[in-house]
Design a protein around this motif. Structure first.
Motif, PDB file in Angstrom:
ATOM      1  N   SER A  62       0.876  -0.704   0.018  1.00  0.00           N
ATOM      2  CA  SER A  62       0.019  -0.422  -0.135  1.00  0.00           C
ATOM      3  C   SER A  62       0.743   1.699  -0.189  1.00  0.00           C
ATOM      4  O   SER A  62       0.764   1.861  -0.741  1.00  0.00           O
ATOM      5  CB  SER A  62      -1.331   0.287   1.453  1.00  0.00           C
ATOM      6  N   ALA A  63       2.487   0.963   0.645  1.00  0.00           N
ATOM      7  CA  ALA A  63       2.979   2.512   0.701  1.00  0.00           C
ATOM      8  C   ALA A  63       3.599   2.536  -0.559  1.00  0.00           C
ATOM      9  O   ALA A  63       3.317   3.396  -0.535  1.00  0.00           O
ATOM     10  CB  ALA A  63       3.659   2.202   1.764  1.00  0.00           C
ATOM     11  N   MET A  65       2.024   1.966  -3.704  1.00  0.00           N
ATOM     12  CA  MET A  65       1.265   2.682  -4.429  1.00  0.00           C
ATOM     13  C   MET A  65       1.239   4.097  -4.714  1.00  0.00           C
ATOM     14  O   MET A  65       0.988   4.353  -5.355  1.00  0.00           O
ATOM     15  CB  MET A  65       0.111   1.484  -4.694  1.00  0.00           C
ATOM     16  N   GLN A  66       0.917   4.186  -2.714  1.00  0.00           N
ATOM     17  CA  GLN A  66       0.595   5.577  -2.596  1.00  0.00           C
ATOM     18  C   GLN A  66       2.385   6.769  -2.697  1.00  0.00           C
ATOM     19  O   GLN A  66       1.797   7.705  -3.706  1.00  0.00           O
ATOM     20  CB  GLN A  66       0.713   6.169  -1.129  1.00  0.00           C
ATOM     21  N   LEU A  67       3.406   6.193  -3.138  1.00  0.00           N
ATOM     22  CA  LEU A  67       4.474   6.866  -3.569  1.00  0.00           C
ATOM     23  C   LEU A  67       4.768   6.696  -5.168  1.00  0.00           C
ATOM     24  O   LEU A  67       4.814   7.840  -5.758  1.00  0.00           O
ATOM     25  CB  LEU A  67       4.939   6.162  -2.471  1.00  0.00           C
ATOM     26  N   ASP A  68       3.888   5.520  -5.428  1.00  0.00           N
ATOM     27  CA  ASP A  68       4.185   5.804  -7.454  1.00  0.00           C
ATOM     28  C   ASP A  68       3.218   6.730  -7.079  1.00  0.00           C
ATOM     29  O   ASP A  68       3.697   7.396  -8.002  1.00  0.00           O
ATOM     30  CB  ASP A  68       3.846   4.868  -7.686  1.00  0.00           C
ATOM     31  N   LYS A  69       2.306   6.634  -6.450  1.00  0.00           N
ATOM     32  CA  LYS A  69       1.027   7.849  -6.911  1.00  0.00           C
ATOM     33  C   LYS A  69       1.362   8.937  -7.153  1.00  0.00           C
ATOM     34  O   LYS A  69       1.453   9.963  -7.848  1.00  0.00           O
ATOM     35  CB  LYS A  69      -0.585   7.634  -6.242  1.00  0.00           C
ATOM     36  N   ASP A  70       2.117   9.600  -5.845  1.00  0.00           N
ATOM     37  CA  ASP A  70       2.547  11.290  -5.286  1.00  0.00           C
ATOM     38  C   ASP A  70       3.436  11.256  -6.228  1.00  0.00           C
ATOM     39  O   ASP A  70       3.632  12.742  -6.760  1.00  0.00           O
ATOM     40  CB  ASP A  70       3.510  10.634  -4.066  1.00  0.00           C
ATOM     41  N   LYS A  73       2.251  12.505  -9.799  1.00  0.00           N
ATOM     42  CA  LYS A  73       1.619  13.650  -9.612  1.00  0.00           C
ATOM     43  C   LYS A  73       3.022  14.625  -9.762  1.00  0.00           C
ATOM     44  O   LYS A  73       2.655  15.907 -10.287  1.00  0.00           O
ATOM     45  CB  LYS A  73       1.161  14.176  -8.062  1.00  0.00           C
TER      46      LYS A  73
END
Length: 79
Positions: A62-63, A65-70, A73
């Motif tokens: 999960s972390a 995936m969030q890092l990739d999204k951030d 962006k």
């Protein structure tokens, strides 16, 4: 006075290694009931460790995936 408190057959039975193990009543001993208890505890620990590991992996995934999204962006918004 020469009489023993047990018969010869009873005495010989006490020398049987299988009977000794089966009748032993100590924690951590080789008797079947104690082995079953210890194996049950070991299995419970393994199950708990597997659950912990799955939870940690899910948290890490999960972390990531969030890092990739951030990061994506930042790439899009950076001139």
């Amino acid at each position: 006075s020469d009489q023993l408190p047990i018969s010869e057959a009873e005495f010989r039975a006490t020398l049987d290694p299988v009977a000794i193990i089966r009748n032993r009543a100590t924690t951590g001993g080789p008797q079947p009931a104690e082995m079953s208890r210890m194996l049950g505890l070991a299995q419970a620990k393994i199950t708990a460790q597997q659950t912990w590991l799955l939870n940690r992996r899910a948290t890490i995934d999960s972390a990531m995936m969030q890092l990739d999204k951030d990061f994506t962006k930042l790439l899009v918004t950076t001139p």
